[in-house]
Design a protein around this motif. Structure first.
Motif: not given
Length: 216
Positions: A69-90
């Motif tokens: 929210r603070a950085a407002r990036p146009t591209t966020v990259v995640e290494f390691g989706t797993s079941y998507g918990i962290s992905t949901i926050y992002l």
């Protein structure tokens, strides 16, 4: 002001996933007694741990949401989706910013299908593209500038993934590494904590530790 994290759909999915993740220690690896994670390939490890969530903590997820929210990036990259918990926050943060996309990579076909279903149920699937396969391949052509990078896959690959993406990190980009208490993160930590490598870095005290590094 919008806060998608507080939406009933997101809260329902996260509550369920965190509850399911509590059973990680009870899930027996299908690799068998003779299976060695040290000598196994990334694909073999992914298949052996397909039923294990390995999630970030809720506090770590809230931190990720705040950083995006603070950085407002146009591209966020995640290494390691797993079941998507962290992905949901992002994805929730990207949705609330009204700009950007999350590109996340996962090797396990089981986890890819589950994560896609979880993202859809939470209502944030439109903000995410899952890249199936080995991260060193799937992330090779990800376009920059990358504003935030989350490293939460195999710990011995966090440094190679960072080095792969380093020339595409935006000035001031944030790099977040989870589980820094693991011994397999030692090379990564040595790298980002060496000032000549171009980072200002801080350890953040959430479960298993997070390292937050700013690309200078």
């Amino acid at each position: 002001m919008t806060n998608t994290l507080q939406s009933p759909a997101v809260q329902k999915v996260l509550d369920r996933l965190f509850e399911d993740a509590k059973r990680d220690d009870d899930v027996r690896s299908p690799g068998g007694d003779g299976f060695s994670y040290e000598s196994a390939t990334a694909q073999e490890r992914a298949d052996a741990l397909a039923g294990i969530y390995m999630p970030i903590s809720a506090a770590g997820g809230a931190l990720l949401y705040s950083l995006v929210r603070a950085a407002r990036p146009t591209t966020v990259v995640e290494f390691g989706t797993s079941y998507g918990i962290s992905t949901i926050y992002l994805a929730a943060a990207v949705a609330d910013n009204g700009i950007g996309q999350v590109l996340t990579t996962e090797l396990s076909e089981t986890k890819i299908a589950a994560a896609q279903a979880n993202l859809t149920e939470a209502g944030v699937a439109n903000q995410v593209k899952i890249l199936p396969g080995d991260a060193l391949t799937t992330l090779a052509d990800v376009p920059g500038p990358i504003g935030l990078l989350l490293l939460d896959g195999w710990k011995d690959l966090c440094l190679p993934v960072l080095r792969l993406l380093e020339d595409r990190l935006a000035p001031g980009a944030l790099v977040v590494a989870d589980d820094i208490t693991f011994t397999t993160m030692s090379d990564y930590l040595t790298y980002v904590r060496t000032p000549t490598n171009g980072y200002v870095t801080t350890e953040f005290p959430v479960e298993d530790g997070m390292e937050i590094s700013c690309r200078t």
